[in-house]
Write a protein that holds these residues in place. Sequence first.
Motif, PDB file in Angstrom:
ATOM      1  N   GLU A   1      12.014 -59.777 -23.195  1.00 41.22           N
ATOM      2  CA  GLU A   1      11.604 -58.151 -23.428  1.00 41.22           C
ATOM      3  C   GLU A   1       9.845 -58.418 -24.007  1.00 41.22           C
ATOM      4  O   GLU A   1       9.385 -57.434 -23.220  1.00 41.22           O
ATOM      5  CB  GLU A   1      12.326 -57.999 -24.724  1.00 41.22           C
ATOM      6  CG  GLU A   1      11.553 -56.914 -26.036  1.00 41.22           C
ATOM      7  CD  GLU A   1      11.791 -55.515 -24.920  1.00 41.22           C
ATOM      8  OE1 GLU A   1      11.346 -54.272 -25.596  1.00 41.22           O
ATOM      9  OE2 GLU A   1      13.009 -55.702 -24.988  1.00 41.22           O
ATOM     10  N   ARG A   2       8.853 -59.066 -24.368  1.00 43.57           N
ATOM     11  CA  ARG A   2       7.451 -59.157 -24.071  1.00 43.57           C
ATOM     12  C   ARG A   2       7.542 -59.258 -22.470  1.00 43.57           C
ATOM     13  O   ARG A   2       6.396 -58.960 -22.284  1.00 43.57           O
ATOM     14  CB  ARG A   2       7.871 -60.480 -24.896  1.00 43.57           C
ATOM     15  CG  ARG A   2       6.287 -60.647 -24.765  1.00 43.57           C
ATOM     16  CD  ARG A   2       4.797 -61.553 -25.522  1.00 43.57           C
ATOM     17  NE  ARG A   2       6.317 -61.529 -27.307  1.00 43.57           N
ATOM     18  CZ  ARG A   2       5.876 -62.715 -28.342  1.00 43.57           C
ATOM     19  NH1 ARG A   2       5.557 -63.799 -27.508  1.00 43.57           N
ATOM     20  NH2 ARG A   2       6.263 -62.825 -29.282  1.00 43.57           N
TER      21      ARG A   2
ATOM     22  N   TRP B   1       8.965 -57.813 -20.504  1.00 42.99           N
ATOM     23  CA  TRP B   1       8.991 -56.417 -19.540  1.00 42.99           C
ATOM     24  C   TRP B   1       7.170 -55.429 -20.618  1.00 42.99           C
ATOM     25  O   TRP B   1       7.712 -54.204 -20.111  1.00 42.99           O
ATOM     26  CB  TRP B   1      10.463 -55.537 -19.910  1.00 42.99           C
ATOM     27  CG  TRP B   1      10.790 -54.997 -19.128  1.00 42.99           C
ATOM     28  CD1 TRP B   1      10.722 -52.883 -20.606  1.00 42.99           C
ATOM     29  CD2 TRP B   1      10.825 -54.482 -18.470  1.00 42.99           C
ATOM     30  NE1 TRP B   1      11.078 -52.147 -19.554  1.00 42.99           N
ATOM     31  CE2 TRP B   1      11.025 -52.237 -18.893  1.00 42.99           C
ATOM     32  CE3 TRP B   1      10.736 -54.713 -17.365  1.00 42.99           C
ATOM     33  CZ2 TRP B   1      11.377 -51.912 -16.626  1.00 42.99           C
ATOM     34  CZ3 TRP B   1      11.223 -53.801 -16.274  1.00 42.99           C
ATOM     35  CH2 TRP B   1      11.052 -52.620 -16.070  1.00 42.99           C
ATOM     36  N   THR B   2       8.098 -55.917 -22.141  1.00 41.38           N
ATOM     37  CA  THR B   2       6.560 -55.177 -22.795  1.00 41.38           C
ATOM     38  C   THR B   2       5.006 -55.818 -22.353  1.00 41.38           C
ATOM     39  O   THR B   2       4.483 -54.643 -22.602  1.00 41.38           O
ATOM     40  CB  THR B   2       6.556 -54.652 -24.121  1.00 41.38           C
ATOM     41  OG1 THR B   2       6.676 -55.945 -25.297  1.00 41.38           O
ATOM     42  CG2 THR B   2       8.113 -54.085 -24.632  1.00 41.38           C
ATOM     43  N   SER B   3       4.556 -56.488 -22.032  1.00 33.67           N
ATOM     44  CA  SER B   3       3.429 -56.758 -22.274  1.00 33.67           C
ATOM     45  C   SER B   3       2.690 -56.198 -20.460  1.00 33.67           C
ATOM     46  O   SER B   3       2.224 -57.183 -20.110  1.00 33.67           O
ATOM     47  CB  SER B   3       3.332 -58.348 -22.568  1.00 33.67           C
ATOM     48  OG  SER B   3       4.497 -58.761 -21.689  1.00 33.67           O
TER      49      SER B   3
END
Length: 115
Positions: free
Chosen positions: A91-92, A94-96
């Motif tokens: 997830e990190r 993807w979001t970063s």
Amino acid sequence: MNRYSRFLSTLYVLTSGLLAWTAVLQYRYGPLWAGLLFTAAGLVPTVAVVRESVIGDQERALAELAAGPRRPGERVADAIVHAEFGAACCERWWTSLGTDHDAACAHRAPRSSAA
């Protein structure tokens, strides 16, 4: 590559060759700066040929993905989105935009966010 891509690549190679010939003439009979300019301009169509081949590879990969196994009722666009989400490792990441990873992520090395 399709016919259109082959035609463009042929046109790019021809343009690059003519610019190279103009560069040679400028080195022999003209100012040095003009020869350097035509040499640099002759490299641009070469980059375009590489770009056309990359686009062809992407189209082939997309066709293979579309022909691959899908869940019942799933459209091609849904299969592509599903594959892209599956490529993200955490997830990190993807979001970063591909710069960070979660603490439990197995791919702790930074990955490129280039599309």
